[in-house]
Write a protein that holds these residues in place. Structure first.
Motif, PDB file in Angstrom:
ATOM      1  N   TYR A 209      -1.169   2.715  -0.853  1.00 41.98           N
ATOM      2  CA  TYR A 209      -0.300   3.310   0.154  1.00 41.98           C
ATOM      3  C   TYR A 209      -0.439   2.413   1.534  1.00 41.98           C
ATOM      4  CZ  TYR A 209       0.442   7.086  -2.785  1.00 41.98           C
ATOM      5  OH  TYR A 209       1.005   7.593  -3.878  1.00 41.98           O
ATOM      6  N   SER A 210       0.677   2.308   2.236  1.00 45.80           N
ATOM      7  CA  SER A 210       0.728   1.480   3.607  1.00 45.80           C
ATOM      8  C   SER A 210       0.746   2.512   4.545  1.00 45.80           C
ATOM      9  CB  SER A 210       2.080   0.528   3.715  1.00 45.80           C
ATOM     10  OG  SER A 210       2.018  -0.293   2.819  1.00 45.80           O
ATOM     11  N   PHE A 211      -0.091   2.310   5.806  1.00 46.77           N
ATOM     12  CA  PHE A 211       0.021   3.475   6.914  1.00 46.77           C
ATOM     13  C   PHE A 211       1.384   3.222   7.608  1.00 46.77           C
ATOM     14  CE2 PHE A 211      -0.577   3.792  11.583  1.00 46.77           C
ATOM     15  CZ  PHE A 211      -1.241   5.064  11.478  1.00 46.77           C
ATOM     16  N   VAL A 212       2.054   4.260   7.953  1.00 47.60           N
ATOM     17  CA  VAL A 212       3.198   4.333   8.597  1.00 47.60           C
ATOM     18  C   VAL A 212       2.988   4.904  10.184  1.00 47.60           C
ATOM     19  CG1 VAL A 212       5.527   5.452   8.750  1.00 47.60           C
ATOM     20  CG2 VAL A 212       4.511   4.696   6.621  1.00 47.60           C
ATOM     21  N   ALA A 213       2.436   6.061  10.165  1.00 46.87           N
ATOM     22  CA  ALA A 213       2.223   6.606  11.635  1.00 46.87           C
ATOM     23  C   ALA A 213       1.126   7.731  11.395  1.00 46.87           C
ATOM     24  CB  ALA A 213       3.473   7.216  12.120  1.00 46.87           C
ATOM     25  N   TYR A 214       0.614   8.044  12.835  1.00 45.41           N
ATOM     26  CA  TYR A 214      -0.470   9.101  12.953  1.00 45.41           C
ATOM     27  C   TYR A 214       0.068   9.889  14.193  1.00 45.41           C
ATOM     28  CZ  TYR A 214      -4.601  11.695  13.839  1.00 45.41           C
ATOM     29  OH  TYR A 214      -5.825  12.380  14.192  1.00 45.41           O
ATOM     30  N   GLN A 215       0.223  11.369  13.875  1.00 43.69           N
ATOM     31  CA  GLN A 215       0.532  11.991  15.039  1.00 43.69           C
ATOM     32  C   GLN A 215      -0.774  12.874  15.364  1.00 43.69           C
ATOM     33  OE1 GLN A 215       3.437  15.095  15.034  1.00 43.69           O
ATOM     34  NE2 GLN A 215       2.847  15.777  17.010  1.00 43.69           N
ATOM     35  N   ARG A 216      -1.538  12.403  16.321  1.00 43.66           N
ATOM     36  CA  ARG A 216      -2.948  12.979  16.409  1.00 43.66           C
ATOM     37  C   ARG A 216      -2.881  14.647  16.208  1.00 43.66           C
ATOM     38  NH1 ARG A 216      -6.832  10.512  18.614  1.00 43.66           N
ATOM     39  NH2 ARG A 216      -5.567   8.985  19.853  1.00 43.66           N
ATOM     40  N   ASP A 217      -4.055  14.915  15.194  1.00 45.11           N
ATOM     41  CA  ASP A 217      -4.121  16.267  14.968  1.00 45.11           C
ATOM     42  C   ASP A 217      -3.052  16.949  14.194  1.00 45.11           C
ATOM     43  OD1 ASP A 217      -6.735  15.669  15.787  1.00 45.11           O
ATOM     44  OD2 ASP A 217      -6.610  17.106  17.578  1.00 45.11           O
ATOM     45  N   ALA A 218      -2.148  16.207  13.814  1.00 42.11           N
ATOM     46  CA  ALA A 218      -1.147  16.944  13.213  1.00 42.11           C
ATOM     47  C   ALA A 218      -0.683  16.336  11.818  1.00 42.11           C
ATOM     48  CB  ALA A 218       0.201  16.965  14.248  1.00 42.11           C
ATOM     49  N   VAL A 219      -0.167  15.216  11.937  1.00 38.98           N
ATOM     50  CA  VAL A 219       0.361  14.326  10.801  1.00 38.98           C
ATOM     51  C   VAL A 219       0.061  13.103  10.625  1.00 38.98           C
ATOM     52  CG1 VAL A 219       2.475  14.091   9.400  1.00 38.98           C
ATOM     53  CG2 VAL A 219       2.487  15.831  10.866  1.00 38.98           C
ATOM     54  N   ILE A 220      -0.169  12.599   9.394  1.00 35.91           N
ATOM     55  CA  ILE A 220      -0.341  11.274   9.068  1.00 35.91           C
ATOM     56  C   ILE A 220       0.719  10.743   7.864  1.00 35.91           C
ATOM     57  CG2 ILE A 220      -2.107   9.398   8.241  1.00 35.91           C
ATOM     58  CD1 ILE A 220      -4.244  11.451   8.760  1.00 35.91           C
ATOM     59  N   ARG A 221       1.218   9.702   7.919  1.00 36.76           N
ATOM     60  CA  ARG A 221       2.367   9.407   7.098  1.00 36.76           C
ATOM     61  C   ARG A 221       1.955   7.939   6.741  1.00 36.76           C
ATOM     62  NH1 ARG A 221       7.198  12.219   7.611  1.00 36.76           N
ATOM     63  NH2 ARG A 221       7.063  13.702   9.331  1.00 36.76           N
ATOM     64  N   PHE A 222       2.119   7.968   5.295  1.00 38.43           N
ATOM     65  CA  PHE A 222       1.788   6.687   4.254  1.00 38.43           C
ATOM     66  C   PHE A 222       3.110   6.263   3.516  1.00 38.43           C
ATOM     67  CE2 PHE A 222      -2.069   8.626   4.859  1.00 38.43           C
ATOM     68  CZ  PHE A 222      -3.058   7.777   5.484  1.00 38.43           C
ATOM     69  N   LYS A 223       3.431   5.227   3.207  1.00 37.60           N
ATOM     70  CA  LYS A 223       4.510   4.910   2.378  1.00 37.60           C
ATOM     71  C   LYS A 223       3.918   4.149   1.029  1.00 37.60           C
ATOM     72  CE  LYS A 223       6.334   0.924   4.311  1.00 37.60           C
ATOM     73  NZ  LYS A 223       7.178   0.080   5.117  1.00 37.60           N
ATOM     74  N   LYS A 224       4.702   4.068  -0.061  1.00 37.94           N
ATOM     75  CA  LYS A 224       4.085   3.392  -1.076  1.00 37.94           C
ATOM     76  C   LYS A 224       4.045   1.843  -0.702  1.00 37.94           C
ATOM     77  CE  LYS A 224       6.859   2.855  -5.067  1.00 37.94           C
ATOM     78  NZ  LYS A 224       7.553   3.268  -6.006  1.00 37.94           N
ATOM     79  N   ASN A 225       3.189   1.112  -1.197  1.00 34.09           N
ATOM     80  CA  ASN A 225       3.060  -0.025  -1.029  1.00 34.09           C
ATOM     81  C   ASN A 225       3.453  -0.867  -2.396  1.00 34.09           C
ATOM     82  OD1 ASN A 225       2.124  -2.905  -0.808  1.00 34.09           O
ATOM     83  ND2 ASN A 225      -0.322  -2.527  -0.855  1.00 34.09           N
ATOM     84  N   ALA A 226       4.585  -1.427  -1.913  1.00 34.24           N
ATOM     85  CA  ALA A 226       5.574  -2.122  -2.807  1.00 34.24           C
ATOM     86  C   ALA A 226       4.793  -3.265  -3.685  1.00 34.24           C
ATOM     87  CB  ALA A 226       6.989  -2.601  -2.433  1.00 34.24           C
ATOM     88  N   ASP A 227       4.042  -3.783  -2.891  1.00 37.23           N
ATOM     89  CA  ASP A 227       3.166  -4.991  -3.167  1.00 37.23           C
ATOM     90  C   ASP A 227       1.605  -4.822  -3.941  1.00 37.23           C
ATOM     91  OD1 ASP A 227       5.288  -6.874  -2.610  1.00 37.23           O
ATOM     92  OD2 ASP A 227       4.642  -6.838  -0.574  1.00 37.23           O
ATOM     93  N   TYR A 228       1.653  -3.620  -4.197  1.00 40.28           N
ATOM     94  CA  TYR A 228       0.005  -3.236  -4.613  1.00 40.28           C
ATOM     95  C   TYR A 228      -0.126  -3.955  -5.882  1.00 40.28           C
ATOM     96  CZ  TYR A 228      -3.640  -0.348  -5.818  1.00 40.28           C
ATOM     97  OH  TYR A 228      -5.154   0.123  -6.091  1.00 40.28           O
ATOM     98  N   TRP A 229      -1.386  -4.494  -6.025  1.00 39.40           N
ATOM     99  CA  TRP A 229      -1.760  -5.531  -7.174  1.00 39.40           C
ATOM    100  C   TRP A 229      -2.120  -4.338  -8.348  1.00 39.40           C
ATOM    101  CZ3 TRP A 229      -6.752  -3.949  -8.864  1.00 39.40           C
ATOM    102  CH2 TRP A 229      -7.646  -3.346  -7.917  1.00 39.40           C
ATOM    103  N   GLY A 230      -2.631  -3.568  -8.346  1.00 37.33           N
ATOM    104  CA  GLY A 230      -2.782  -2.421  -9.297  1.00 37.33           C
ATOM    105  C   GLY A 230      -1.463  -1.589  -9.743  1.00 37.33           C
ATOM    106  N   THR A 231      -1.509  -0.302 -10.540  1.00 36.17           N
ATOM    107  CA  THR A 231      -0.485   0.232 -10.918  1.00 36.17           C
ATOM    108  C   THR A 231       0.320   0.891  -9.765  1.00 36.17           C
ATOM    109  OG1 THR A 231      -1.878   0.800 -12.878  1.00 36.17           O
ATOM    110  CG2 THR A 231       0.112   2.038 -12.724  1.00 36.17           C
ATOM    111  N   ALA A 232       1.531   0.751  -9.648  1.00 40.30           N
ATOM    112  CA  ALA A 232       2.008   1.156  -8.454  1.00 40.30           C
ATOM    113  C   ALA A 232       2.132   2.793  -8.398  1.00 40.30           C
ATOM    114  CB  ALA A 232       3.844   0.719  -8.629  1.00 40.30           C
ATOM    115  N   PRO A 233       2.079   3.188  -7.115  1.00 36.32           N
ATOM    116  CA  PRO A 233       1.873   4.859  -7.121  1.00 36.32           C
ATOM    117  C   PRO A 233       3.366   5.409  -7.436  1.00 36.32           C
ATOM    118  CG  PRO A 233       1.157   3.806  -4.800  1.00 36.32           C
ATOM    119  CD  PRO A 233       1.672   2.550  -5.902  1.00 36.32           C
ATOM    120  N   LYS A 234       3.305   6.730  -7.955  1.00 34.94           N
ATOM    121  CA  LYS A 234       4.610   7.394  -8.354  1.00 34.94           C
ATOM    122  C   LYS A 234       5.226   7.903  -7.200  1.00 34.94           C
ATOM    123  CE  LYS A 234       3.651   6.649 -13.010  1.00 34.94           C
ATOM    124  NZ  LYS A 234       2.445   6.055 -12.804  1.00 34.94           N
ATOM    125  N   ILE A 235       4.300   8.158  -6.161  1.00 31.04           N
ATOM    126  CA  ILE A 235       4.908   8.809  -4.786  1.00 31.04           C
ATOM    127  C   ILE A 235       5.446   7.758  -3.991  1.00 31.04           C
ATOM    128  CG2 ILE A 235       4.301  10.109  -2.879  1.00 31.04           C
ATOM    129  CD1 ILE A 235       4.166  11.752  -5.623  1.00 31.04           C
TER     130      ILE A 235
END
Lengths: 531, 334
Positions: A209-235
């Motif tokens: 997953y690639s890091f997208v944004a972090y809102q301190r003490d509240a939310v961290i967002r990631f998105k699927k890494n389209a170029d991932y060398w392993g098995t691509a995440p389903k999420i």
């Protein structure tokens, strides 16, 4: 219609989790905020869950759901016959992620490995103090600055690490979060733009997953890494909703505001299991809670006294009262899921009459002692005070008076390791890398006396066995040595082994393929949501 | 007026230094070594411990540490967290708007309900309405906040599903913060439903945070009103034949408001210092929880910097209030 009175937005929020048709979003109600996003700088599992596991990879990885080291960014490796030179062949064409300010121009090379490890072990490395207070506690704690003699680039895809002495757990060490591989090209670009601290705030790695944004003490967002060398995440989108209170995490899970939560209250687990919308994963944890006697102080310097006391502790009662059954009484100083666990070890069975007799035979009368209870809840010991009370009650039945003492956590950590500590201290450990050395030598070796070895127990026979195992490459041979060491431990009884707790992971019914790491990490590489 | 302003500011300087000394020294009086806490159960060797202490500057004499800290503060540098290594100011600016937003909504609820409740109780003195209202206020005042918050979550989020459980906005909305105030940012984002979502997330924490101030304001208003209603000028107003609404609303309430406003001011100060329990229950990313976490982890720079910033803001708010008093009542200037 009960929804009539509600806010539209609340409805939207509830429907959010059921939206699986287009982009799949997985929400993890995490238990705390990450300290930062550069895994080398920190020691907390909460931080690694939000950085090392989604964003980064390591040369070696643990096979999902196990503690077995397997190929990660290193495709293969070669170990010299004397066990001191490790040559890693890197996986080709591994792409780094990108963000708004950085687009990688090259794939993974040996330079990235040298950068990632080198900055942690060399005080003169320009990235050693790239932010105020960077102290690389994990690398130091694992002895890397002294262990690693050099890291050299053989060619773009080959890196050679030379150790000062052979160390069998080294491969497992490299699979630990602090050894994550970062992009040197990204670091260079940050240095050029005068924003070095961004390395810890906007991470770039090779992970699923690639890091997208972090809102301190509240939310961290990631998105699927389209170029991932392993098995691509389903999420497609992975979201950490930081929710520090366990009761509130449970309410969020029930309300469908998140898919999975860590560390539930033991008292809630029964209701979770009964909820038709939830399911609960139970897995043996790689941990131990123990009562460490001070083996240098009379009468605890006598093994027969320690064994007598061990026979008076009703571990089953502790497991039932503190964990509501969600733990197993401990026999050995390592958990049963760890390789080399000695199944033939005989535990000191609960027998008050035998304990009384053994104490009398040892010439101990009217014994008064202190039992130290940790002030905090840890996965291996949810309520040390309660456990201490049970021990107090048990010991009173054999004529031993117990005074329970406790201190604020930092004080407890510091005082409980003192060589002249009065009494026995409740303490515990969660494994770092699945290697028995990480329990046996770290907690019971002679070098650890006055430190992690809170029993102050230095047994030459035990120490020789674990030290020999540490430099032996052959796992079968190491297994034999560790099995023997466990027998020595049990015979000498520096601890009363108390429990190994279970990891309990409640989740929504539609969560599939979640694999829990025995090392305690929460990783979402393979997780999916059923339609 | 200018002289009055200067005098007030002059008082602030020693107060500020006093707070900085207290913040700096008190946390160090607590037992607990921040370096040992960094590694938890994993004990550092004495050499590692010494190296980390040196790196963090904790091995220097305490006076030097303090002067260094003060010098940093004077240059606007509050240092960086021992734990997260992030600058204190960055963390504070990230978290403070959330606390302000929550406090603002809570005080609006407390004032909007507390003052009318106090007035009605005073007018209906001794009746069942008065006793009922003051009884409810007493319950509100005595309510354990953690339990109350959890109860509301279970009822309104779990069973009735009227409100979300926690957080500041639904996770489906994602936009870069502009002001840090979610209500404003959601409006600026132009995302449909974002404002309603932010509002619905604010509802329960605001109610919980407003509970105690509401009770305090209601009780204060009632007692102030009772005092004013027995004044001669109120009797005179009634004798003149003014309507009860004008007597209470215009003559009595305005005069009764002086102690009530003081109470409101104090409550706002308390809220701005961080609503620790409410923020914890509702996973509200504010400064209260941040400060408490830092105390537990002995994160000295965060505690001393955070306390100083909070104290500074409260001092500035008080200065403004003092100046307003001075403007309203010229006698205070002397």
């Amino acid at each position: 219609m009960r929804y009539k009175l509600g806010f539209a937005a609340a409805l939207l929020a509830a429907s959010f989790l059921s939206t699986t048709a287009s982009a799949k979003t997985f929400v993890f109600c995490s238990e705390g905020s990450p300290e930062g996003f550069d895994p080398g700088l920190y020691t907390a599992g909460t931080t690694f869950d939000a950085s090392a596991h989604p964003v980064y990879n390591r040369l070696i990885e643990f096979k999902p759901g196990t503690t077995q080291p397997v190929a990660g960014l290193a495709q293969s490796w070669d170990i010299s016959s004397d066990g001191t030179v490790y040559t890693f062949k890197l996986r080709p064409n591994v792409k780094f992620q990108s963000n708004a300010s950085f687009k990688p121009t090259r794939t993974l090379t040996a330079d990235d490995v040298i950068f990632s490890i080198g900055r942690q072990i060399d005080a003169n490395n320009p990235w050693n103090k790239y932010i105020a207070g960077a102290s690389w506690e994990y690398a130091s704690g694992m002895g890397f600055p002294k262990l690693i003699k050099s890291i050299e680039k053989v060619d773009d895809l080959t890196v050679k690490i030379t150790l000062t002495h052979p160390e069998a757990p080294f491969l497992a060490d490299l699979a630990m979060p602090f050894a994550s591989i970062l992009s040197k090209e990204y670091a260079d670009s940050l240095e050029k733009s005068g924003k070095k601290e961004q390395l810890n705030q906007a991470p770039i790695g090779t992970g699923p997953y690639s890091f997208v944004a972090y809102q301190r003490d509240a939310v961290i967002r990631f998105k699927k890494n389209a170029d991932y060398w392993g098995t691509a995440p389903k999420i497609d989108d992975l979201v950490f909703a930081i929710t520090t209170d366990a009761a509130v995490r449970y309410q969020k899970l029930k309300a469908g505001e998140c898919h999975l939560m860590p560390y539930p209250n033991a008292a809630d687990v029964k209701a979770m299991k009964a909820d038709p919308n939830l399911k609960v994963l139970e897995q043996e944890g790689l941990n131990i809670a123990y009562l460490a006697y001070n083996t240098t102080q009379a009468p605890f310097d006598k093994p027969e006294v320690r064994k007598a006391l061990n026979k008076a502790i009703n571990k089953k009662a502790i497991v039932d009262a503190v964990f509501q059954g969600m733990a197993t009484p401990a026999v050995n100083p390592i958990p049963p899921t760890m390789w080399s666990y000695n199944k033939s070890t005989q535990d000191d069975t609960y027998d008050l009459e035998a304990a009384k007799k053994m104490l009398a035979d040892a010439g101990v009368k009217d014994l008064s002692m202190k039992v130290w209870a940790m002030p905090v809840s840890r996965p291996y010991m949810l309520n040390a005070r309660r456990a201490a009370e049970i021990i107090q009650d048990d010991f009173s039945k054999i004529g031993v008076k117990v005074e329970i003492v406790t201190y604020e956590w930092a004080e407890y950590l510091s005082r409980s390791k003192a060589k002249d500590r009065d009494g026995a201290a409740i303490m515990g450990w969660t494994g770092d890398n699945g290697d028995p050395d990480n329990f046996l030598d770290t907690l019971l070796g002679c070098d650890a006396v006055g430190g992690n070895n809170r029993a102050q127990w230095c047994n030459k026979e035990f120490d020789e066995l674990v030290k020999k195992a540490k430099v032996t490459a052959d796992q079968a041979e190491r297994t034999k040595l560790y099995e023997q060491a466990q027998l020595v431990f049990k015979k000498d009884a520096p601890w009363a082994t108390i429990d190994h707790s279970l990891a309990i992971v409640p989740m929504r019914k539609n969560v599939v393929n979640f694999v829990k790491s025995p090392l305690g990490a929460f990783t979402f590489e393979s997780v999916d949501l059923a339609d | 007026m200018f002289g009055f302003l200067l005098r007030r500011i002059a008082v602030l300087i020693p107060t500020f230094i006093g707070v900085s000394i207290i913040a700096f020294s008190f946390i160090r009086l607590l037992p607990g070594d921040p370096v040992a806490l960094l590694s938890g159960e994993r004990v550092m060797s004495p050499e590692q411990h010494a190296a980390v202490s040196h790196q963090l500057g904790l091995d220097r004499p305490i006076v030097i540490q303090y002067l260094d800290y003060l010098w940093g503060v004077m240059r606007g540098d509050f240092g960086a967290s021992i734990v997260s290594k992030t600058p204190i100011m960055t963390q504070f600016l990230d978290l403070f708007p959330a606390t302000v937003e929550l406090s603002f909504c809570a005080i609006i609820i407390a004032v909007a309900l507390g003052i009318p409740a106090g007035v009605i109780a005073a007018i209906k003195r001794g009746t069942i309405i008065d006793q009922g209202m003051m009884g409810v206020a007493l319950v509100g005042y005595s309510m354990p906040i953690f339990w109350w918050g959890l109860l509301l979550i279970i009822l309104f989020s779990g069973i009735l599903q009227w409100f979300p459980v926690s957080g500041r906005i639904s996770l489906m909305f994602f936009f870069e913060p502009v002001t840090g105030f979610m209500l404003i940012d959601s409006l600026l984002s132009d995302q449909k439903g974002a404002f309603l979502s932010a509002l619905s997330h604010l509802a329960l924490p605001s109610i919980v945070l407003a509970t105690i101030p509401l009770a305090v304001i209601a009780r204060q208003t009632r007692s102030a009103m009772l005092e004013v209603l027995s004044e001669d000028y109120v009797r005179t107003a009634r004798a003149k034949g003014l309507s009860p609404f004008r007597v209470v609303g215009l003559h009595a309430l305005r005069n009764a408001m002086i102690p009530v406003i003081t109470t409101i001011g104090l409550q706002v100060g308390v809220m701005l210092a961080g609503a620790i329990l409410t923020e914890t229950i509702f996973s509200w990313p504010g400064i209260g929880k941040w400060m408490v976490d830092s105390v537990f982890r002995r994160d000295y720079p965060v505690i001393q910097g955070g306390l100083l910033l909070i104290a500074g803001i409260i001092m500035i708010v008080n200065l403004i209030v003092d100046l307003l008093y001075g403007l309203i009542n010229p006698r205070i200037r002397h």
